[in-house]
Write a protein that holds these residues in place. Structure first.
Motif, PDB file in Angstrom:
ATOM      1  N   VAL A  40     -19.789   1.463 -55.917  1.00 33.59           N
ATOM      2  CA  VAL A  40     -18.230   1.720 -55.567  1.00 33.59           C
ATOM      3  C   VAL A  40     -18.304   2.334 -54.249  1.00 33.59           C
ATOM      4  O   VAL A  40     -17.354   2.122 -53.533  1.00 33.59           O
ATOM      5  N   VAL A  41     -19.110   3.578 -54.070  1.00 31.97           N
ATOM      6  CA  VAL A  41     -19.051   4.117 -52.672  1.00 31.97           C
ATOM      7  C   VAL A  41     -19.610   3.178 -51.608  1.00 31.97           C
ATOM      8  O   VAL A  41     -18.779   3.204 -50.705  1.00 31.97           O
ATOM      9  N   LYS A  42     -20.494   2.328 -51.961  1.00 29.79           N
ATOM     10  CA  LYS A  42     -20.964   1.486 -50.810  1.00 29.79           C
ATOM     11  C   LYS A  42     -19.949   0.546 -50.544  1.00 29.79           C
ATOM     12  O   LYS A  42     -19.493   0.227 -49.509  1.00 29.79           O
ATOM     13  N   ALA A  43     -19.251   0.145 -51.359  1.00 30.92           N
ATOM     14  CA  ALA A  43     -17.965  -0.788 -51.138  1.00 30.92           C
ATOM     15  C   ALA A  43     -16.711  -0.376 -50.393  1.00 30.92           C
ATOM     16  O   ALA A  43     -16.468  -0.880 -49.617  1.00 30.92           O
ATOM     17  N   ILE A  46     -18.194   0.138 -46.798  1.00 31.70           N
ATOM     18  CA  ILE A  46     -17.937  -1.051 -45.905  1.00 31.70           C
ATOM     19  C   ILE A  46     -16.578  -1.387 -45.468  1.00 31.70           C
ATOM     20  O   ILE A  46     -16.491  -1.746 -44.284  1.00 31.70           O
ATOM     21  N   HIS A  47     -15.637  -1.017 -46.418  1.00 39.04           N
ATOM     22  CA  HIS A  47     -14.344  -1.212 -46.121  1.00 39.04           C
ATOM     23  C   HIS A  47     -13.901  -0.417 -44.895  1.00 39.04           C
ATOM     24  O   HIS A  47     -13.104  -0.746 -44.170  1.00 39.04           O
ATOM     25  N   GLU A  48     -14.470   0.746 -44.693  1.00 38.46           N
ATOM     26  CA  GLU A  48     -14.308   1.748 -43.645  1.00 38.46           C
ATOM     27  C   GLU A  48     -15.313   1.251 -42.360  1.00 38.46           C
ATOM     28  O   GLU A  48     -15.321   2.500 -41.687  1.00 38.46           O
TER      29      GLU A  48
END
Length: 58
Positions: A40-43, A46-48
């Motif tokens: 979840v943190v990685k997703a 990536i969005h940021e």
């Protein structure tokens, strides 16, 4: 649980400080919960357009 953020050389480090008696609950069976937290943190990272490493410590 206490969450702190540190800036590393190549990425941000998200440090989760957990009480020893809660470590098993946070990691989960075969590391499933820890892996889900990292996913979840990685997703979100990536969005940021950032790289974030999640460390779980006592």
């Amino acid at each position: 649980m206490q969450v702190s953020e540190k800036e590393g050389e190549r990425a941000w480090i998200l440090e989760l400080k957990v009480a020893p008696e809660d470590m098993g609950k946070v990691i989960g069976k075969q590391g499933r919960i820890a892996k889900a937290i990292r996913t979840v943190v990685k997703a979100a990272a990536i969005h940021e357009d950032k790289k974030i490493i999640v460390e779980i410590v006592q």
